[in-house]
Design a protein around this motif. Sequence first.
Motif, mmCIF file in Angstrom:
data_model
loop_
_atom_site.group_PDB
_atom_site.id
_atom_site.type_symbol
_atom_site.label_atom_id
_atom_site.label_comp_id
_atom_site.label_asym_id
_atom_site.label_seq_id
_atom_site.Cartn_x
_atom_site.Cartn_y
_atom_site.Cartn_z
ATOM 1 N N GLY A 288 0.818 -1.018 0.042
ATOM 2 C CA GLY A 288 0.004 -0.125 -0.048
ATOM 3 C C GLY A 288 0.782 1.180 0.100
ATOM 4 O O GLY A 288 1.691 1.620 -0.857
ATOM 5 N N ARG A 289 0.595 2.121 0.954
ATOM 6 C CA ARG A 289 1.517 3.471 0.958
ATOM 7 C C ARG A 289 2.714 3.109 1.630
ATOM 8 O O ARG A 289 3.613 4.051 1.677
ATOM 9 N N GLY A 290 2.958 1.904 2.116
ATOM 10 C CA GLY A 290 4.355 1.717 2.518
ATOM 11 C C GLY A 290 4.245 1.972 4.155
ATOM 12 O O GLY A 290 3.340 2.601 4.736
ATOM 13 N N PHE A 291 5.604 2.025 4.736
ATOM 14 C CA PHE A 291 5.840 2.365 6.137
ATOM 15 C C PHE A 291 7.018 3.133 6.407
ATOM 16 O O PHE A 291 7.835 3.029 5.484
ATOM 17 N N ASN A 292 6.836 4.120 7.256
ATOM 18 C CA ASN A 292 7.856 5.001 7.551
ATOM 19 C C ASN A 292 8.750 4.305 8.811
ATOM 20 O O ASN A 292 8.128 3.881 9.772
ATOM 21 N N THR A 293 10.007 4.515 8.648
ATOM 22 C CA THR A 293 10.909 3.667 9.664
ATOM 23 C C THR A 293 11.548 4.956 10.525
ATOM 24 O O THR A 293 12.607 4.702 11.057
ATOM 25 N N GLY A 294 11.004 5.903 10.538
ATOM 26 C CA GLY A 294 11.577 6.975 11.651
ATOM 27 C C GLY A 294 11.306 6.368 12.998
ATOM 28 O O GLY A 294 11.906 6.804 14.097
ATOM 29 N N VAL A 295 10.310 5.687 13.325
ATOM 30 C CA VAL A 295 9.963 5.072 14.575
ATOM 31 C C VAL A 295 9.858 3.683 14.281
ATOM 32 O O VAL A 295 8.895 3.259 13.635
ATOM 33 N N ILE A 296 10.463 2.712 15.027
ATOM 34 C CA ILE A 296 10.477 1.183 14.659
ATOM 35 C C ILE A 296 10.380 0.505 16.267
ATOM 36 O O ILE A 296 11.320 0.793 16.887
ATOM 37 N N LEU A 297 9.402 -0.453 16.292
ATOM 38 C CA LEU A 297 9.693 -1.312 17.305
ATOM 39 C C LEU A 297 10.284 -2.734 16.648
ATOM 40 O O LEU A 297 9.655 -3.091 16.035
ATOM 41 N N LEU A 298 11.454 -3.113 17.082
ATOM 42 C CA LEU A 298 12.020 -4.092 16.659
ATOM 43 C C LEU A 298 12.145 -5.262 17.854
ATOM 44 O O LEU A 298 12.747 -4.866 18.908
ATOM 45 N N TYR A 299 11.620 -6.326 17.331
ATOM 46 C CA TYR A 299 11.780 -7.568 18.384
ATOM 47 C C TYR A 299 12.827 -8.149 17.967
ATOM 48 O O TYR A 299 12.781 -9.171 17.075
ATOM 49 N N LEU A 300 13.870 -7.856 18.653
ATOM 50 C CA LEU A 300 15.168 -8.452 18.088
ATOM 51 C C LEU A 300 15.228 -9.900 18.223
ATOM 52 O O LEU A 300 15.911 -10.450 17.444
#
Length: 752
Positions: A288-300
């Motif tokens: 779709g519109r895609g996602f912005n990576t300025g804020v990410i929750l990473l489940y490492l």
Amino acid sequence: MLCPCRGKLKLLVVSLSFVILFTWLYLLVGNSENGRSLLLSACLVESTEARLLERDVLASRVREVEEENRQIRLQLSQSQGLAAQPVEGNYGNQQWVASADTGPEDAENTAEERANHSECSRSPTAEKCELIHVACVCAGHNASRDVVTLVKSILFHRRNPLHFHFITDTVANQILSTLFQSWMVPSVQVSFYDADELKSEVSWIPNKHYSGIYGLMKLTLTKALPSNLSKVIVLDTDITFATDIAELWAIFRKFTGNQKQVIGLVENQSDWYLGNLWKNHKPWPALGRGFNTGVILLYLERLRRIGWEQMWRLTAERELMSMLSTSLADQDIFNAFIKQNPVLVHQLPCFWNVQLSDHTRSEQCYTEVSDLKVIHWNSPKKLRVKNKHVEFFRNLYLTFLEYDGNLLRRELFGCPSQASSESTVLQHALEELDEDDQCYDFRRERIMVHRVHLYFLQYEYTPTDDGTDITLVAQLSMDRLQMLEAICKHWEGPISLALYMSDAEAQQFLRYAQASEVLKNRKNVGYHIVYKEGQFYPVNLVRNVALRNVNTPYVFLTDVDFLPMYGLYDYLRKSIVQLDMASTKKALVVPAFETLRYRLSFPKSKAELLSMLDMGTLYTFRYHVWTKGHAPTNYAKWRTATTPYKVEWEADFEPYVVVRRDCPEYDHRFVGFGWNKVSHIMELDAQEYDFIVLPNAFMIHMPHAPSFDISKFRSSPSYRYCLTTLKDEFHQDLSRKYGSAALKYLTAQRNI
């Protein structure tokens, strides 16, 4: 995982039906002939007054029921709206449902607005005192300055201990490590990771983004961060928080409902990934519109388990065959990965990353600015971006930009203290001071740790090959800012300046420097901010900050209200070689003069200066108020000297000198006005430096209003008493440090 609001849906429908039936029955009974006959037996035993009272009570009850009815309908409509959309765009479980009379985009916007205002979209709360991990990629001087504003906004709202993880280049590491070490914020840990060691992981990816290779570093976090770190919030440096970051951290708990989810992101609010911004615009693939990576929750932990490193590499290799390079750095690769694996993403509500970039629809994702959680200044225009609420966003950003960082040194209520070793030492030192001591404030100032931001502006320096380079070292406050341009015109060599300022004044200085054609074109000037705190101007501490951050083997120790003669930089470098400064302990004295005129035709040579001296346009420095300070320079001899000559130390001597960088530092006990330079020259003499006067060098003091500290010294008997006390203690310390040879300083002082 189903939204809890759906579970209440049936109950709400039954309740609404009951209320409607009750209301209809009452109205029917109260207004029909048949209804009155049914209640006839009851009415016969009641008085007229009782009947009226009962009717009033029932009427009041009807109004209450109608209000309850209205509230239930409102809740029901919200619940039905939520039932028609995926909870937070949760791609692992989603079922998109749109109303028949709305288009897909309208349904998407409406659903998103309802999610932002619903109980369903509220984050669970984090555990009390739970440690929250935050990661940032930060490289260079400008990004280091930006990240401080981000950190301030997080610290302002936080109620949990924090651990910041910074992936940095050498410059940002030096700046941020010094800043946090001197900031000493309780319950804040900081770790640094060398970006140079990670470059090989992403350097093979062609990238057109202005951030360069650092824009790809977030792809390497599973490798860069500790293997026992299970989850982390990843932020760009141009982020401002308007709420407690614990709310965002708590969303990780929603990942547990779907074990496949590994990344939390907010939808992109621009049309970039739709590919319709201009003709032949071809973005990377996105959902779709895609996602912005300025804020990410990473489940490492989960990312490592699914082989994240191999997966994103395969995605990048495949897409680069047709795309050739990335335009938005890591964001392109994240989106291409998600397009192939949509079940792995957990979509966050848009208020966790309101993007103020060009061509965004961020205004459609909220109705009230008070709903917003995170502001993302991801436009090259930054504060000049177009948005109907831009003034609100700008004021929020400026609040933290100029906020006094010292106020953020507050302990967390109810959480175990995690004091750093530096703060523990400081606390012990403070406890040993006698608060009844008349000079307590002076003694406290000596051990105070000031927050320091090194290299506040861009700095570039290339070492010379001959090993004779020299840096002009000085300190200043806001009232001496006007001297900077003139000094830069008189001294072409490197400069190290420490500026004693508040957070707000530092931003004023930044605007001043960026608007000055002279200053913004000089990259070999290191500006180091020492933030204001305490009652006195810690002049020697500020000087030492400038002195410690010098890259040349020699330093010219001066004051910012002096202008060096034209060509002094080259003359001093030649003198360093001629006088063999590399292998001898010498302090080269630059004779000081002054003018009382605000406009001065600066002398081009020694001969011109002597002529002005004879005409009364210039004077030897402080000849009329503090002759002893420069009398040993022997101005009479200097007039005719053609070769350097040695002078002996005398009491109260305080010349401006050129020495090796490894000279002793200034003594911190002397603050404000008085003896701050005298004590330093005394220690140079104690270390057996020879004072050599240069015959063809000079500097001129420019007039200015008296400083606040000299006024305080002249008007306060207590100030003068404490300065005398500090002098005596300095003499005693000097004697202990240098032995019997230092007794001459105490004798000289007593003979004055």
